[in-house]
Scaffold this active site. Structure first.
Site, PDB file in Angstrom:
ATOM      1  N   GLY A 225      79.103 -32.509  33.591  1.00 13.05           N
ATOM      2  CA  GLY A 225      80.446 -32.264  34.083  1.00 13.05           C
ATOM      3  C   GLY A 225      81.274 -33.515  34.327  1.00 13.05           C
ATOM      4  O   GLY A 225      82.217 -33.490  35.115  1.00 13.05           O
ATOM      5  N   THR A 227      83.300 -35.179  32.137  1.00 17.33           N
ATOM      6  CA  THR A 227      84.631 -34.971  31.588  1.00 17.33           C
ATOM      7  C   THR A 227      85.415 -33.985  32.447  1.00 17.33           C
ATOM      8  O   THR A 227      86.599 -34.182  32.738  1.00 17.33           O
ATOM      9  CB  THR A 227      84.521 -34.464  30.139  1.00 17.33           C
ATOM     10  OG1 THR A 227      83.644 -35.324  29.419  1.00 17.33           O
ATOM     11  CG2 THR A 227      85.856 -34.438  29.466  1.00 17.33           C
ATOM     12  N   HIS A 441      45.241 -17.456  24.234  1.00 12.49           N
ATOM     13  CA  HIS A 441      45.813 -18.768  24.552  1.00 12.49           C
ATOM     14  C   HIS A 441      46.744 -18.666  25.766  1.00 12.49           C
ATOM     15  O   HIS A 441      46.577 -19.397  26.751  1.00 12.49           O
ATOM     16  CB  HIS A 441      46.577 -19.275  23.325  1.00 12.49           C
ATOM     17  CG  HIS A 441      47.250 -20.597  23.503  1.00 12.49           C
ATOM     18  ND1 HIS A 441      46.820 -21.743  22.891  1.00 12.49           N
ATOM     19  CD2 HIS A 441      48.344 -20.959  24.233  1.00 12.49           C
ATOM     20  CE1 HIS A 441      47.614 -22.741  23.229  1.00 12.49           C
ATOM     21  NE2 HIS A 441      48.558 -22.288  24.048  1.00 12.49           N
ATOM     22  N   GLU A 442      47.682 -17.727  25.700  1.00 14.68           N
ATOM     23  CA  GLU A 442      48.656 -17.611  26.800  1.00 14.68           C
ATOM     24  C   GLU A 442      47.971 -17.154  28.087  1.00 14.68           C
ATOM     25  O   GLU A 442      48.297 -17.636  29.177  1.00 14.68           O
ATOM     26  CB  GLU A 442      49.783 -16.653  26.429  1.00 14.68           C
ATOM     27  CG  GLU A 442      50.663 -17.110  25.269  1.00 14.68           C
ATOM     28  CD  GLU A 442      51.222 -18.508  25.440  1.00 14.68           C
ATOM     29  OE1 GLU A 442      51.421 -18.958  26.591  1.00 14.68           O
ATOM     30  OE2 GLU A 442      51.440 -19.192  24.419  1.00 14.68           O
TER      31      GLU A 442
END
Ligand code: ADP
Ligand code: MG
Ligand code: ZN
Length: 631
Positions: A225, A227, A441-442
């Protein structure tokens, strides 16, 4: 450039033009106009008539010529021309005798002359116009920077703006932005509010003799933020806002950047009090010591900027704001008091800031009542204001896609995932076996996370492929924000990241490439622990690296000797391996839950944290050796 040189250029130009016109009239036009006309002599014409091959004759076209066409030439394409002879009165009879169609036209001299004039003078007019433009360009470049000719870009043919700064002036009222439009960033706002109040009422400050900073430098990561804040200052103070981007100064032609700076400040001076905003100032403001690779243009521009900033009379109220995300590369001369003496950090928003930014941007879209922005803010640590604005917009787009008229909590949730992991990828179809691997895996990540004390709770597990390339992911969301991380927490984090691979090894006895992203993250945490945070036994509290480009995530650069670097690698390896072992042990202890949860996940594809915890903490009679930490 001096006057003589200018004159010489003009003379060379005129000679070229005259030559061009002569050549043009001599060769080009005649060949264009008469390409189809064949010249013959009179006797040839007569013998053609006698041989009865002439089709038509035009006796009076022009003054001194006869034109005719022959029979047999398809559609009379070729026109023959011959010179008129003093007529003995027999020609007409002769033509009649051989059945030639003949006529005489009275030439329309006026039209012909007009046409000829136009044809002859058109090029001349064009060249005169060009010369006039050239002259203007020369004069302008002389007057405005006195260093060189600026033929480039918009010089000769384009717009007239040689050496003119293209700062867009937007009136304060028209930026339409005030501090109300910037959420969070309270410190930055406070610091800038003073500047706004000065611009609004310079006399009050002048009467005490207080001088306000010439300039303030907004530094911070992209999208926070900067700009927006600069515009808001102009909006608050209700003054004109001149904005220019650093890259616009740097052009191919030497001297042009400096001219732009001068022009920009001239304009600003006429409209004071006002704000001059230079975005991405690092493009011009780089340190001037670059050694062999010097850039004259940039240095000139920078020098001009420095002298302008020293020169202007601050009682009038010109404040220069600049923004950058590479403050470390700025020239020290820019930072000394009297120039950008105030530095306003604009950091990534914290939890409260993120919530505020989300609710601010949510005002622009239609929302269902009772949305919880806190949850979204908690699941987006490290997101910038621009990211959050994007999340709201993505949510609105999703609502439209689904044919609803307002944004729901689910839209928000989904768009966080889109911003983090990309869109769902429908084209990727995993085989059942691959799905199984991803599910284990998860689940591995999730179980290791759930067994840790004080770790962030699991919020969602999914095995739907995303466009980022992730085949699935486990989302953990912190309960609240903390700013310090202990060594143990970092080790735990590494263990969670190793959980995916550990599960694959444990169940399938084999590794896949699905863990590459986890490995990268785990390694970078371990690396930072060793080189930056002083968390290794071998080195203790010694900094072994230096951070580059803090705001752009440049990583660290090792500053130690080669021998030490080797040791660092070994230490990093050891830390990651330790996490790997922890993960393996945890999963071994919860093997049954791992199977059950992975199968459940494979079937459902996406499960929530609650579903996960319900299964994980359910007592099945086989008490695991490690007690899970209920949340
Ligand atoms: P920067 O210049 O720091 O890279 P910008 O000022 O261009 O970032 O911000 C980009 C967009 O992000 C803004 O237009 C705005 O919509 C949003 N934004 C960023 N920070 C904030 C904030 N603190 N409050 C509200 N909106 C913000
Ligand atoms: Mg910007
Ligand atoms: Zn993983």
């Amino acid at each position: 450039m001096d006057k003589n040189k200018q004159r010489r250029t003009m003379i060379i130009y005129m000679v070229t033009v005259i030559l061009a016109i002569v050549l043009f009239n001599q060769f080009l036009w005649p060949s264009v106009l008469q390409s189809q006309v064949k010249r013959t002599n009179y006797s040839e014409f007569l013998s053609s008539v006698d041989a009865s091959v002439v089709a038509t004759v035009d006796l009076n076209r022009g003054d001194e010529t006869i034109t005719y066409t022959l029979r047999g030439d398809d559609s009379n394409k070729v026109i023959y021309e011959t010179t008129k002879f003093p007529d003995d009165g027999t020609l007409v009879n002769r033509l009649e005798k051989h059945g030639v169609e003949f006529k005489a036209t009275v030439p329309d001299t006026r039209a012909a002359t007009a046409l000829a004039l136009l044809i002859n003078f058109l090029p001349l007019i064009f060249f005169i116009y060009l010369g006039w433009r050239l002259n203007r360009t020369l004069k302008k470049s002389m007057g405005e920077d006195g260093t060189s000719m600026n033929f480039g870009g918009d010089g000769l043919f384009g717009g007239m703006g040689v050496g003119r700064s293209n700062a867009k002036e937007v009136k304060g009222e028209e930026t339409g932005v005030t501090f109300k439009d910037v959420a969070g960033q309270d410190e930055a706002k406070e610091s800038l509010a003073e500047i706004a109040s000065f611009l609004e009422n310079p006399e009050r400050y002048a009467s005490i003799g207080a001088k306000l900073p010439h300039g303030a430098l907004l530094v911070g990561p992209p999208g926070t933020g900067k700009t927006l804040l600069a515009k808001a200052v102009a909006g608050e103070a209700n003054v004109p806002f001149f904005s220019i981007s650093g890259s616009e100064f740097v052009e191919m032609f030497v001297g042009r950047g400096a001219a732009r700076v001068r022009d920009l400040f001239k304009q600003a001076n006429e409209r004071a009090p006002c704000i001059v905003f230079i975005d991405e100032i690092d493009t011009v403001g780089k340190r001037r010591d670059a050694g062999l690779m010097t850039n004259d243009e940039r240095e000139q521009t920078l020098n001009q900027l420095l002298s302008e900033m020293d020169g202007f009379d601050n009682h009038k109220g010109i404040v220069v704001l600049a923004a950058t995300n590479r403050p470390d590369s700025l020239d020290p001369a820019l930072l000394r008091p009297g120039r950008f003496d105030r530095r306003v950090p604009v950091e990534l928003p914290d939890l409260a800031g993120r919530t505020a930014i989300l609710s601010l941007h949510a005002k622009d879209v239609k929302c269902l009542p009772g949305l919880d922005f806190g949850v979204i803010a908690r699941s987006t640590p490290g997101a910038s204001g621009a990211d959050l604005a994007n999340i709201i917009n993505e949510a609105a787009l999703r609502a439209v896609r689904e044919g609803r008229s307002a944004v729901s909590q689910e839209d928000l949730q989904e768009s966080v995932e889109v911003v983090i992991a990309g869109e769902k990828r429908k084209s990727t179809v995993l085989s059942e076996h691959e799905k199984q691997v991803v599910a284990y895996h998860e689940t591995g990540h999730a179980i290791v996370a759930a067994t840790q004390k004080g770790g962030a709770p699991v919020q969602k597990i999914t095995i739907v492929p995303r466009t980022s390339g992730a085949l699935g992911y486990t989302m953990q969301v912190e309960e609240d924000e903390h700013f310090l991380s202990t060594k143990q927490e970092m080790k735990d984090r590494i263990a969670v990241l190793c959980g995916g691979r550990a599960a694959e090894e444990l169940i399938f006895g084999e590794a896949t490439n699905g863990a590459s992203n986890d490995i990268e993250k785990a390694t970078s945490i371990a690396h930072a622990m060793v080189t930056q945070y002083g968390m290794s036994e071998t080195f203790g509290m010694v900094a072994l690296g230096q951070q580059r480009n803090r705001y752009l995530g440049g990583g660290t650069e090792l500053t130690c000797s080669e021998g030490t670097a080797e040791q660092v690698d070994r230490e990093v390896q050891r830390l990651v391996e330790e996490g790997h072992q922890t993960a393996l042990n945890t999963l071994k202890a919860h093997r049954f839950k791992l199977h059950e949860l992975a199968r459940y996940l494979q079937k459902k594809e996406t499960i929530t944290g609650e579903e996960f915890m319900a299964i994980f903490t359910r007592d099945d009679g086989f008490a695991p050796k490690l007690q899970p930490q209920a949340q």
